[in-house]
Design a protein around this motif. Structure first.
Motif, mmCIF file in Angstrom:
data_model
loop_
_atom_site.group_PDB
_atom_site.id
_atom_site.type_symbol
_atom_site.label_atom_id
_atom_site.label_comp_id
_atom_site.label_asym_id
_atom_site.label_seq_id
_atom_site.Cartn_x
_atom_site.Cartn_y
_atom_site.Cartn_z
ATOM 1 N N ALA A 632 0.829 -1.197 0.000
ATOM 2 C CA ALA A 632 0.000 0.000 0.000
ATOM 3 C C ALA A 632 0.867 1.252 0.000
ATOM 4 N N ASP A 633 1.951 1.154 0.742
ATOM 5 C CA ASP A 633 2.815 2.339 0.798
ATOM 6 C C ASP A 633 3.511 2.582 -0.535
ATOM 7 N N SER A 634 3.794 1.505 -1.223
ATOM 8 C CA SER A 634 4.514 1.692 -2.485
ATOM 9 C C SER A 634 3.556 2.016 -3.630
ATOM 10 N N PHE A 635 2.280 2.009 -3.338
ATOM 11 C CA PHE A 635 1.272 2.273 -4.357
ATOM 12 C C PHE A 635 1.493 3.657 -4.964
ATOM 13 N N LEU A 636 1.720 3.666 -6.254
ATOM 14 C CA LEU A 636 1.841 4.906 -7.020
ATOM 15 C C LEU A 636 3.021 5.786 -6.598
ATOM 16 N N GLN A 637 3.913 5.212 -5.786
ATOM 17 C CA GLN A 637 5.010 6.067 -5.331
ATOM 18 C C GLN A 637 5.926 6.461 -6.477
ATOM 19 N N LEU A 638 6.079 5.538 -7.412
ATOM 20 C CA LEU A 638 6.938 5.833 -8.554
ATOM 21 C C LEU A 638 6.346 6.952 -9.392
ATOM 22 N N GLU A 639 5.024 6.858 -9.548
ATOM 23 C CA GLU A 639 4.371 7.845 -10.407
ATOM 24 C C GLU A 639 4.319 9.214 -9.752
ATOM 25 N N LYS A 640 4.382 9.204 -8.447
ATOM 26 C CA LYS A 640 4.091 10.438 -7.718
ATOM 27 C C LYS A 640 4.935 11.614 -8.186
ATOM 28 N N SER A 641 6.210 11.332 -8.346
ATOM 29 C CA SER A 641 7.105 12.440 -8.684
ATOM 30 C C SER A 641 6.946 12.859 -10.135
ATOM 31 N N SER A 642 6.629 11.893 -10.960
ATOM 32 C CA SER A 642 6.627 12.206 -12.391
ATOM 33 C C SER A 642 5.228 12.517 -12.915
ATOM 34 N N LEU A 643 4.275 12.489 -12.016
ATOM 35 C CA LEU A 643 2.892 12.619 -12.459
ATOM 36 C C LEU A 643 2.641 14.003 -13.074
ATOM 37 N N GLN A 644 2.035 13.983 -14.230
ATOM 38 C CA GLN A 644 1.759 15.257 -14.895
ATOM 39 C C GLN A 644 0.263 15.431 -15.163
ATOM 40 N N THR A 645 -0.503 14.908 -14.265
ATOM 41 C CA THR A 645 -1.949 15.029 -14.444
ATOM 42 C C THR A 645 -2.391 16.463 -14.145
ATOM 43 N N PRO A 646 -3.543 16.847 -14.683
ATOM 44 C CA PRO A 646 -3.983 18.229 -14.451
ATOM 45 C C PRO A 646 -4.132 18.563 -12.984
ATOM 46 N N PHE A 647 -4.589 17.597 -12.171
ATOM 47 C CA PHE A 647 -4.826 17.979 -10.777
ATOM 48 C C PHE A 647 -3.539 18.272 -10.028
ATOM 49 N N THR A 648 -2.489 17.480 -10.307
ATOM 50 C CA THR A 648 -1.231 17.795 -9.617
ATOM 51 C C THR A 648 -0.717 19.160 -10.038
ATOM 52 N N GLN A 649 -0.886 19.428 -11.329
ATOM 53 C CA GLN A 649 -0.457 20.751 -11.787
ATOM 54 C C GLN A 649 -1.280 21.846 -11.117
ATOM 55 N N TYR A 650 -2.537 21.539 -10.938
ATOM 56 C CA TYR A 650 -3.404 22.521 -10.289
ATOM 57 C C TYR A 650 -2.932 22.811 -8.863
ATOM 58 N N TYR A 651 -2.693 21.730 -8.127
ATOM 59 C CA TYR A 651 -2.225 21.931 -6.738
ATOM 60 C C TYR A 651 -0.973 22.795 -6.726
ATOM 61 N N ARG A 652 -0.061 22.402 -7.647
ATOM 62 C CA ARG A 652 1.197 23.121 -7.680
ATOM 63 C C ARG A 652 0.962 24.604 -7.962
ATOM 64 N N GLY A 653 0.069 24.824 -8.919
ATOM 65 C CA GLY A 653 -0.240 26.215 -9.269
ATOM 66 C C GLY A 653 -0.776 26.990 -8.093
ATOM 67 N N VAL A 654 -1.693 26.365 -7.349
ATOM 68 C CA VAL A 654 -2.271 27.046 -6.186
ATOM 69 C C VAL A 654 -1.190 27.374 -5.172
ATOM 70 N N LEU A 655 -0.315 26.402 -4.945
ATOM 71 C CA LEU A 655 0.721 26.622 -3.941
ATOM 72 C C LEU A 655 1.682 27.723 -4.362
ATOM 73 N N GLU A 656 2.020 27.693 -5.651
ATOM 74 C CA GLU A 656 2.923 28.736 -6.121
ATOM 75 C C GLU A 656 2.311 30.113 -5.954
ATOM 76 N N LYS A 657 1.051 30.174 -6.334
ATOM 77 C CA LYS A 657 0.366 31.456 -6.216
ATOM 78 C C LYS A 657 0.376 31.926 -4.758
ATOM 79 N N ALA A 658 0.141 30.968 -3.886
ATOM 80 C CA ALA A 658 0.094 31.330 -2.466
ATOM 81 C C ALA A 658 1.435 31.862 -1.990
ATOM 82 N N SER A 659 2.502 31.169 -2.398
ATOM 83 C CA SER A 659 3.811 31.619 -1.919
ATOM 84 C C SER A 659 4.162 32.974 -2.514
ATOM 85 N N GLN A 660 3.763 33.158 -3.772
ATOM 86 C CA GLN A 660 4.012 34.461 -4.386
ATOM 87 C C GLN A 660 3.272 35.558 -3.627
#
Lengths: 703, 822
Positions: A632-660
């Motif tokens: 269970a812990d290894s589930f999707l761990q490989l994909e996690k870093s390389s994932l380029q799905t829209p939602f991960t990008q969205y999260y990242r965008g929100v966080l960046e905006k917040a830090s800015q």
């Protein structure tokens, strides 16, 4: 004793004006010394409590007078450090031909500092001349009068010398009976440059002595004149600059030490060397003078320069423990109050002291800077957030040098915080609430949260972390109302940062979502987006009604949920984690009337749903069961870093905006300060809700 | 004539040495009295008189009733003697004993007294032990008076001396006279009170004087007077109810003692009446409100059997919902003591109090303080009174039920109610008269009488409860616009608690309506929330949870004999879990609901259990550790009971044979049976094992292994409530246990330097200050300093010169002087 103290104060008033000025400045920021005894009392109390029984709840009744920084105060006991060893005047070879050279030309003011004193002095001078003339006329007219005057002044002088005797016994002022006091030798550029040359090229020791004396005089210039008299600023500058930049090299050359050698062992080596006995007074003279200069000067750049130079010759300072203590004390105060460059220079010294000279000094340094940091936090509104961040980060750096010890310290400090919180939760008294909802308390938690986050990877800080999380939960639970929104936001941020740094799961969703359900009387309309939410812990009432508050709330909800979800976005139980937040967000979306907010929520919901679908699809394919933790812990761990799905990008965008945004706000702060004040003033004039705009209320003091 | 009667009463088979209590309760006595109700009156009449007779004479009587009374008399006299003996050692007032109901005497020791006097000084609290407080008040007052008297004596002496010297002081004396008058009144009060306590029979007339003093204009005096009267009355009121002789009786010839006794009783009674009237009158004034309420409450708690109880009770009930916390607590405490110590008054006061509260609730339209209903929780109903009671209760509740049903259809059922009431009251009145007479004689209680009173109490209690429930169901607009949105149903929570507690006493026929009512209330919030979000009709989540809990309690207490479908409550609860908010709602209630509805449920519905398991697991991902623990404990319970639900723990690729009609899990479904939870997998446990709270994570991992581990024997686990309480924030001790400090070891790399290197400072890079800049600054610094020193120097010189100039004048004068002399 009282008489002596009074005298000393009078003396200081007369002669040490700049010091007084400094004192006044620092006093405002530091707790007065008088409270130190009290602190110690508390500390001993706490020491008893923390001891074997590990603080049962019985102690809660004397929590009231416990201060948050009591844990750190232990290092401050050596306040009354000895000023006994004097930096006395170094006896010179009077036969030295260079000194005898007398420059008779009285150089008048060739440089004009544009200070107000020049005008003032001129006026006084004119006045003086007039009166003198008058007096002379009188004296001429009546010779007996001059006799009378003489006898009168004599009697006064006797009385004065009589009273001066007390003063002389004061160890602090023993420079009075310095033999060189009476003779004032004027210094010129040429003499100084000659000495410098002698020292650098020929290593002439007597020239060095003269130089040191001159340096001492320069450092004490203004406070009292010793030995030398400076004719113009050139000589003054030259001697200070030369000594500051070269003294370290000179001494190192004399002791034949490499400039890189800065270990503790070097001190022992130094003390054992044959030259030490001869050169000790010289070194001491230099260091003491420099320290004196530190206390004397207020300009930050001079201070910074002096600091860096002093840092270079830290090795020599360490040979004199009392000087080192004084240095640490002065440095800490400069570190806490100074501007960016000075502060960082000061911190470098503190860090070096802590690393090089063993755990004892590490202890005192950590204690002192923590106390200073908390003292700086004792304000109702954070104005210079960046500086405080710097202070916090430097403490963490220092603590990270010895995680073992500092985690013990942290544990003590946090149990202190916990006791105060418990007291608050049980009694709900107003004082308790005030004490807890203060920057001092919050910054203390902040400090340890960052400390844990920085070190949790390499060390086992679980108990410490558990305690901290409990305190934060308690804090969020205790201050639930919309007025404490900034505090809650802080709590959520702490929990998120602890969770992401340690990899453990901390549920924050309910804290975040509660923000959406704040019951605020909607007024809307007026937007006052100039208000910086992060600078206070408790919001003023007028702000609650504004549209921008609602926006701020929703924005931070989305940000914080994004942080939370981004961390677990690839975890196998993400769909369940998101289920309840999704339900509540949908409800909010239905209720809210503002189109803008609704759109933001809608977008967030869509992204999270995509994430949920993604995980659900993936996990339908897996063969293992929930009790198979490893898979269970290894589930999707490989994909996690390389994932380029829209939602991960969205999260990242929100966080960046917040830090800015937060960066922007930090920068904007200082600019907006005056405007904000003006706005308040205008409103007060208008008389709109006088109570709401009460300054104290705005700062979040009143309940 | 009296003697004849006594002979008839005397039961020959009873040996004289049998304890008085045994005889009193004996059935034969009861029977006898029941059979000869007419004669019973004579018996009671005779008693009052014969008491005096036998007390004054030398004891030579065998009759049991009389003997018991005589004994009591004797006991009452004894303490007085003893006090006199002790007087040397201890101040007589301080040493006055307290007599409890069963006749035991408690002597106070001096140190204890002093301590208590100190503690008494804060008048605000002390709601619980009114007896003590009042006693102490007296004691304190005495101490104060003694001191004052001493001072006054001194003063008087001084004044005597002074007047002989100067008569001018007369005016001052006049000013002082007002104070003196007050002082003297205080002494008077003290003396009268002392005398009364020492020998009530001979000094009974001074009660009037005390009453007069208490009508003084000075507030302090009034308070003191009221309090000392309270103390006196509490001590001298006899253990029976005084009935004044009728005219006929007065015409009869009686002995001296009887006459004396009659006089004593009538004086006492009239004084008491005046006192009570005064208290009730004064209670309206805000200045004396607390004092009078305190006195009333103390009297009611101490002598509930005595005359004028109704008046006292009315005053207490009137103030039971007072805004003043002190007053309200006092009233609640006194009503509580009535309920608890039913032996003091035989239960009559309970009935009256309950009925009065019911009336109060009715008149105030359920807008009262919760405390006023909370007192019902202290009622105790004796279930061992036997079958007749049940039948009677049934009767009662049948009547009520029919009435209630009517009420449901048409809201104006009040006239019906009123009629019923008057009839009931009539009956009660007639019976009471008889009962009072009888009771005075025997202190024993009729079983049927008690049954009757209990049923009356019950009916009043439930009437109140149902009124509140119905009020809560009413639409908002009617309910109340007075109190606004804040706590629109203040009485609902205590009412629900009460229904839960006494649910076993509710008639079965009546149950369906109750359940309907609860169902509606539980679903209240969800229905109205679409329409009006902020309406005051909106019950809080805690209240709705409580409704579910009560419904289950009612069912359980009736041994599940009812055929009511509880499915609706499960649906409500399933949705309420999502509505829960940690800060706003009471976690304890949620935990209780989890316990009662899920853990204790005997039905095994797999589908429902799975739905709840899934929802609770999801729930625990969102909320704090306390809630999570409660949820996880419940999950464990459910998994233990429902073996098939353990399929949730395994990721069955086939979808599972047990999965019902719904193949896919619907996380947002509102009906547990339609959620298809059996098709899901409890992945939540994976995340929960990473929970920061060690208890939660171990619990989660424990649950996740339940599927594989086959051991059916689990040791008993804690209830959700317990789990919640243990990990709730208030309870949580923030203190670290001892071993933690030891385990504070490095985890992976032990390399100190390594981490040192890692956290290299970023400040290093900052450029060092420019030397030229420093030079410039130094120059400025130098110039400034030089100017300052220059300034100082010049100033010094200037000062000196001016001083010299000034000195010239002085010099001139001196010179002139010398010249003159010369």
């Amino acid at each position: 004793m009282g008489k002596l103290g009074k005298k000393a104060r009078k003396f200081a008033k007369k002669n040490l004006q700049s010091v007084l000025k400094r004192n006044r400045k620092t006093k405002a920021l530091f707790k007065k010394k008088s409270s130190k005894d009290e602190q110690k009392d508390v500390e001993t109390q706490e020491g008893n409590a923390i001891g074997p029984s590990n603080g049962s709840i019985m102690v809660t009744d004397n929590i009231e007078d416990a201060s948050i920084d009591a844990v750190f105060a232990e290092g401050d006991k050596d306040e009354g450090e000895d000023g006994s060893d004097s930096d006395g005047y170094l006896s010179e070879d009077s036969s030295s031909p260079y000194v005898a050279e007398n420059v008779t030309g009285h150089i008048l003011e060739d440089e004009n500092a544009s200070s107000t004193y020049v005008e003032l002095n001129k006026n006084i001078h004119a006045d003086l001349v007039m009166k003198k003339k008058k007096l002379d006329r009188l004296k001429k007219k009546d010779p007996e009068f001059s006799k009378f005057l003489e006898s009168y002044y004599e009697s006064i002088q006797i009385a004065e010398t009589y009273s001066d005797e007390d003063e002389r016994s004061d160890p602090g002022q023993q420079d009075e009976d310095d033999p060189a006091k009476s003779e004032e030798k004027p210094l010129t550029d040429s003499i100084i440059s000659f000495w410098c040359k002698m020292v650098t090229e020929k290593h002439n020791q007597s020239a060095l002595i003269s130089l040191l004396n001159a340096y001492r005089a320069a450092c004490h210039f203004g406070a009292k004149t010793i030995g030398y008299k400076f004719q113009n600023s050139g000589g003054f500058c030259n001697i200070l600059m030369f000594m500051l930049s070269n003294a370290d090299d000179i001494f190192r050359r004399l002791f034949q030490l490499s400039s890189l050698n800065c270990r503790k062992e070097a001190i022992v080596e130094l003390k054992n060397s044959s030259k030490w006995k001869d050169l000790r007074p010289l070194v001491k003279c230099y260091l003491r003078s420099t320290l004196f200069l530190l206390n004397q000067v207020t300009d930050s750049e001079i201070l910074a320069f002096t600091m860096t130079r002093l840092g270079a010759s830290l090795l020599f300072v360490a040979a004199f423990p009392s000087l080192l203590h004084r240095l640490v004390k002065a440095t800490v105060s400069l570190w806490a109050t100074g501007a960016a460059v000075l502060s960082s220079a000061a911190f470098l010294i503190i860090r070096d002291v802590a690393t090089v000279f063993g755990s004892n000094y590490w202890n005192t340094c950590v204690s002192k800077i923590s106390v200073a940091y908390l003292a700086r936090s004792r304000v109702s509104e954070i104005v210079d957030a960046k500086h405080l961040q710097f202070l916090r980060d430097s403490i963490i750096q220092l603590c990270s040098l010895d995680v073992q010890k500092s985690s013990a310290k942290a544990l003590a400090s946090i149990s202190q915080l916990a006791k105060i919180l418990q007291w608050g939760l049980q009694t709900k008294k107003k004082e308790a609430v005030e004490k807890i909802c203060s920057w001092e308390y919050v910054n203390c938690i902040d400090l340890w949260v960052r400390f844990i986050s920085a070190n949790v990877h390499d060390y086992d800080l679980r108990p410490l972390m558990f305690m901290t999380i409990q305190i934060i939960n308690g804090l969020a639970y205790m201050f639930a109302g919309p007025r404490y929104f900034p505090l809650r936001l802080k709590c959520i941020q702490w929990l998120s940062s602890l969770s992401s740094s340690s990899g453990i799961f901390i549920p924050v969703a309910s804290f975040v979502l509660d923000v959406l359900e704040y019951k605020v009387v909607k007024e809307g309309g007026r937007s006052r987006n100039t208000f910086n939410v992060t600078s206070v812990l408790k919001l003023p009432k007028f702000y609650l009604k504004s549209q921008s508050f609602q926006e701020e709330c929703l924005l931070s909800v989305i940000e914080q949920l994004s942080v939370h979800f981004a961390q677990w976005s690839c975890h196998i139980s993400f769909p369940e984690l998101a289920a309840i937040p999704l339900i509540r967000l949908r409800k909010f979306q239905e209720i809210t009337t503002t189109e803008n907010l609704r759109r933001m929520v809608k977008r967030f919901i869509d992204q999270v749903e995509q994430n949920v679908d993604f995980i659900q699809r993936k996990r339908d394919e897996v063969p293992f069961s929930p009790n198979d933790y490893q898979s269970a812990d290894s589930f999707l761990q490989l994909e996690k870093s390389s994932l380029q799905t829209p939602f991960t990008q969205y999260y990242r965008g929100v966080l960046e905006k917040a830090s800015q945004k937060s960066l922007h706000e930090c920068g904007k702060m200082s600019l907006l300060e005056p405007r904000k004040l003006k706005r308040n003033k205008v409103e007060r004039k208008k008389g709109i809700a006088v109570k709401e705009n009460h300054p104290a209320d705005e700062n979040g003091i009143l309940g | 004539m009296g003697k004849k009667k006594q002979k008839v009463v005397l039961p020959p088979e009873l040996p004289p040495e049998v304890l008085e209590e045994d005889i009193e309760v004996s059935d034969e006595d009861l029977q006898f009295v029941n059979e000869n109700v007419d004669y019973a009156g004579f018996v009671s009449n005779l008693d009052t008189r014969s008491i005096t007779k036998h007390v004054t004479r030398v004891a030579d009587v065998k009759e049991d009733a009389l003997e018991s009374l005589y004994e009591k008399r004797l006991r009452k006299k004894q303490p007085n003697k003893e006090i006199e003996e002790n007087a040397i050692e201890v101040h007589p007032v301080d040493a006055l004993p307290v007599k409890t109901l069963d006749g035991k005497l408690y002597y106070r020791t001096v140190p204890k007294e002093i301590k208590k006097v100190e503690s008494e000084s804060n008048e605000g609290d002390a709601t619980g032990q009114d007896m003590n407080v009042v006693k102490l008040t007296k004691a304190e007052k005495w101490a104060k008076l003694k001191k004052l008297r001493k001072e006054a004596k001194k003063q008087a002496k001084e004044e005597v001396q002074q007047t002989s010297q100067a008569e001018v002081l007369d005016e001052v004396k006049k000013d002082l006279s007002a104070e003196e008058a007050n002082e003297s009144k205080k002494y008077k009060l003290a003396e009268l009170g002392m005398a009364l306590l020492a020998d009530p029979e001979s000094n009974i007339k001074s009660l009037r004087e005390m009453l007069e003093i208490s009508k003084d204009g000075n507030k302090a005096i009034v308070v003191l007077g009221l309090k000392s009267l309270l103390a006196v009355f509490k001590d001298i009121i006899p253990g029976y109810r005084i009935r004044l002789p009728t005219e006929k009786e007065q015409e009869m010839k009686v002995s001296k003692e009887v006459k004396k006794m009659r006089l004593y009783e009538s004086t006492l009674l009239s004084a008491y009446k005046a006192y009570v009237q005064r208290l009730i009158a004064i209670e309206q004034q805000t200045v004396y409100k607390r004092v009078s309420v305190r006195c009333i409450c103390t009297l009611l708690a101490a002598v509930p059997h005595f005359n004028f109880r109704e008046n006292l009770l009315a005053a207490v009930v009137r103030n039971i919902s007072s805004r003043d916390d002190v007053v309200r607590n006092l009233c609640c405490a006194s009503v509580k003591s009535l309920f608890i110590n039913e032996g003091k008054h035989g239960g009559e006061a309970t009935v009256e109090a309950v009925q009065m509260i019911a009336e109060l609730v009715k008149t105030h339209n359920c807008q009262l303080h919760p405390d006023s209903i909370q007192v019902f929780m202290f009622l105790s109903f004796d279930e061992d009174l036997g079958k007749p009671r049940v039948s009677e209760v049934d009767n009662k509740s049948k009547n009520k039920k029919s009435k209630k049903r009517k009420g449901f259809e048409e809201p104006n059922h009040l006239p019906d109610n009123g009629k019923k009431k008057t009839r009931q009251e009539m009956m009660t009145k007639t019976r009471e008269e008889v009962n009072a007479d009888f009771k005075a004689a025997s202190f024993s209680q009729d079983l049927s009488e008690r049954r009757r009173m209990q049923s009356q109490t019950l009916s009043a209690v439930f009437q109140t409860f149902f009124r509140i429930l119905k009020h809560a169901m009413k639409p908002t607009s009617e309910a109340s616009s007075l109190l606004g949105a804040s706590g629109s149903h203040p009485l609902l929570v205590p009412c629900l608690n009460g229904v839960g507690k006494f649910s076993h006493l509710i008639d079965l026929d009546f149950m369906a309506d109750l359940m309907n009512c609860l169902r509606k209330l539980a679903g209240n919030g969800s229905k109205s929330e679409d329409l009006s979000e902020n309406s005051s009709n909106y019950l809080t989540v805690s209240e709705r949870l409580l409704c579910c809990i009560v419904a289950f309690k009612v069912m359980r207490n009736n041994l599940d004999a009812l055929n009511v479908d509880l499915q609706d409550f499960f649906v409500q609860f399933y949705n309420l879990i999502l509505e829960y908010r940690p800060g706003r709602d009471q976690g304890e209630v949620l935990a209780e609901a989890l316990k009662i509805m899920l853990c204790d449920d005997r039905q095994h519905d797999m589908q429902r259990a799975a739905a709840f398991i899934k929802r609770l697991a999801t729930f625990s991902l969102c909320f704090g550790s306390a809630e999570s623990m409660a949820a996880l404990v419940t999950i464990k319970h459910l998994l233990q009971k429902n073996v098939k639900c353990r399929n949730l723990l395994e990721n069955d690729a086939g979808g599972g044979s047990v999965a019902g009609a719904i193949v896919k899990y619907q996380p947002y479904a509102s009906d547990p049976n339609l959620s298809g939870a059996l098709a899901s997998v409890l992945w939540e446990l994976n995340l929960l094992t990473k929970h920061y709270h060690p208890a939660v994570s171990t619990m989660a991992s424990g649950i996740s292994t339940m599927g594989t581990a086959n051991n059916q024997v689990y040791h008993s686990i804690v209830s959700p409530q317990q789990a919640f309480k243990e990990s709730s924030l208030e309870q949580e001790s923030f203190v670290v246990s001892g071993d933690i400090k030891r385990s504070n070891n490095k985890r992976k790399r032990g390399n100190d330097t390594l981490s040192c290197v890692k956290v290299q400072p970023d400040v290093n890079l900052k450029d060092q200050p420019n030397e030229n800049e420093v030079r410039k600054k130094l120059t400025e610094h130098f110039l400034l300093l030089r100017d300052i020193t220059e300034n100082q120097r010049l100033r010094g010189e200037l000062d000196q010169t001016t001083l010299s100039l000034n000195l010239y004048e002085q010099y001139k004068k001196q010179k002139r002087k010398t010249r003159k002399i010369s």
